[in-house]
Design a protein around this motif. Structure first.
Motif, PDB file in Angstrom:
ATOM      1  N   PRO A 180       3.459   8.251  -8.441  1.00 34.24           N
ATOM      2  CA  PRO A 180       2.807   9.474  -8.910  1.00 34.24           C
ATOM      3  C   PRO A 180       1.648   9.155  -9.848  1.00 34.24           C
ATOM      4  N   ALA A 181       0.615   9.950  -9.746  1.00 30.31           N
ATOM      5  CA  ALA A 181      -0.547   9.764 -10.611  1.00 30.31           C
ATOM      6  C   ALA A 181      -0.215  10.238 -12.024  1.00 30.31           C
ATOM      7  N   ALA A 182      -0.766   9.578 -12.994  1.00 30.09           N
ATOM      8  CA  ALA A 182      -0.519   9.953 -14.389  1.00 30.09           C
ATOM      9  C   ALA A 182      -1.213  11.278 -14.688  1.00 30.09           C
ATOM     10  N   GLU A 217       0.827  -1.206   0.000  1.00 26.21           N
ATOM     11  CA  GLU A 217       0.000   0.000   0.000  1.00 26.21           C
ATOM     12  C   GLU A 217       0.862   1.256   0.000  1.00 26.21           C
ATOM     13  N   ARG A 218       1.997   1.224   0.696  1.00 28.73           N
ATOM     14  CA  ARG A 218       2.898   2.387   0.687  1.00 28.73           C
ATOM     15  C   ARG A 218       3.487   2.608  -0.699  1.00 28.73           C
TER      16      ARG A 218
END
Length: 84
Positions: A38-40, A31-32
């Motif tokens: 980073p989100a796209a 989960e970490r």
């Protein structure tokens, strides 16, 4: 009889080493890693969005972004030619 004792000792030692080396899976670690990824960024569709690298992707390997950059540069050149 000695062979059996040696085989038994080796088996116990191998089992102890195997048990000591194995670890349980920690779901929190996974989960970490997901949270740290980073989100796209979205693909820009206008020249203003293309210049906003903080919020939109500027990856020139993407064919749509590359075409948009070429179109924006052509518009800039034509606009610069009209102002002269």
């Amino acid at each position: 009889m000695k062979v059996r004792a040696v085989v038994l000792c080796l088996s116990v030692a191998a089992a102890a080493l195997f048990a000591g080396a194995s670890r349980a899976h920690d779901p929190a670690e996974f989960e970490r890693r997901i949270a740290a990824a980073p989100a796209a960024k979205p693909v820009p569709t206008t020249c203003a969005e293309l210049s906003d690298a903080a919020n939109f992707s500027n990856d020139l390997t993407h064919p749509d972004i590359k075409a948009l950059q070429a179109r924006c540069e052509a518009e800039r050149k034509s606009a610069a030619g009209k102002t002269k």
